[in-house]
Design an enzyme around this catalytic site. Sequence first.
Site, PDB file in Angstrom:
ATOM      1  N   GLY A 250      40.732   3.855 -18.799  1.00 45.11           N
ATOM      2  CA  GLY A 250      41.457   4.648 -19.784  1.00 45.11           C
ATOM      3  C   GLY A 250      42.240   3.764 -20.741  1.00 45.11           C
ATOM      4  CB  SER A 251      45.289   4.513 -22.676  1.00 46.48           C
ATOM      5  OG  SER A 251      44.732   5.626 -23.354  1.00 46.48           O
ATOM      6  CB  THR A 252      45.266   0.362 -18.595  1.00 45.59           C
ATOM      7  OG1 THR A 252      43.967   0.581 -18.034  1.00 45.59           O
ATOM      8  CG2 THR A 252      46.266   1.316 -17.962  1.00 45.59           C
TER       9      THR A 252
END
Length: 494
Positions: free
Chosen positions: A223-225
């Site tokens: 995801g956004s990591t």
Amino acid sequence: MNKPLRRIAIFCGLLVLTLLLRDNYLQYVRADSLKDDPKNRRVTIARYATPRGDIIVGGDPITGSTETSKSGLNDLKYKRTYKNGPMWAPVTGYASQAFGATQLESLEDGILTGNDDRLFFRKTLDMITGKEQQGGNVVTTLNAAAQKAAFDGLRKQGGKGAVVALEPSTGKILALASYPSYDPSSFAGNTNDDAAAWKKLQKKYNPNDPMLNRALRETYPPGSTFKVVTAAAALENGKYTSADERTETPLPWVMPGTRTELKNEGNIPCENATMRVALQYSCNTVFGKIGSDLGNEKMLEEAKKFGFDSEQFTPVRATASVFSDDMNQSQTALSSIGQYNTAATPLQMAMVASAVANDGKLMKPYMVDTLQSSNLDEVAKTEPEELSQPLSPKNAQILQDMMQTVVEKGTGTNARIDGVKVGGKTGTAQHGVENSENPYAWFISYAKLPDGSSPVAVAVVIEDESANRDDISGGGLAAPIARNVMEAVVNAKK
């Protein structure tokens, strides 16, 4: 000598020569394979004839040995015991009389049993003095307080998940937790009870798969990591040169070659946002467009510098994380925000945070500090090793500043620690057919002390199938666990 006797003598000589050749073949060519043959009962008997050496954390053993009950047909004298077995199982693995060994128990079996060639002089001395052979010790890099904070956090959360904490300057693994877990003591023997306990832990009978080491062997969409990797690629390739330079990102932004808009989560200020603001609010459009503009080749190159597409050996093997090649621009855009084919282990994402915290230098992760003989002499020591340089020091410091904004006033405020600079990035990764299943909650972070040193970087992932979908977020579920792990390490430095 008459002719018949000569023939008999030659035949007997050939038989003796054949026996000698066969004997040498078995002793020298086949020796290792016969020794390791699971049907060779004598090896197993010898392995459990004496207490194993211990696996050590912070000066204290987390393993032990106890005499096996003499009832029944079991001829194995000692079996393994574990302290806080479920908490440490992802580190130790197991050593079972019936089911073999895994992880450190397997990889360092020679040291722990005392049979390693490096213990030759110790074994020789024990033989001369008549002392019973003893195993050596495996001294780990783990921090007991950090491991407890990680495991307790996962257990309190109640779902599945994992935590990895690293020391950025060396690569030492400080915490390696996976939940749900198992107690290796429950099947360390060779009885019907051990067999029943083993059966209950198998995925076939337990869908939670407690024996899966989620920290090293499970990959998740990050995801956004992953936007931290994309930001690093933008800086390293000169697309943007500072955290506060406006990006060229229209709203809406349609992915190249499609009619599909890449959506952001909610009404957030992403149009032409700076990278700092884009990371603070986690703008999909900004980082998706950066990945698309840079292209698959440059994104893949940067991901590989962080360790993607390579197995890691700690020495326990970690599954390779994935960033695909041969993707078109829209696929690269989705991969650059941690979706599509992108998949990462918790170890991998801890390595990303660690490299940023260590001014761009990625150190090889490891969990064995030293190997000791039974009298505590050092047999081997692991030296820190640089793995790669994903970022220049200048660009790493720019990215640190961006990640600190995420924690100070972005989506990661739950990771704040008084008196400590914390940088982080949240992630909520979609999964399932058409994103039908509950997302994974991620948080990666690092802590910096007032002297500028960074003692710890952390990655946390949570799978909570029972949670309300709207309540799942990296900042809400994963960040508090990361904070507690970082605090445990920071407090040990005081």
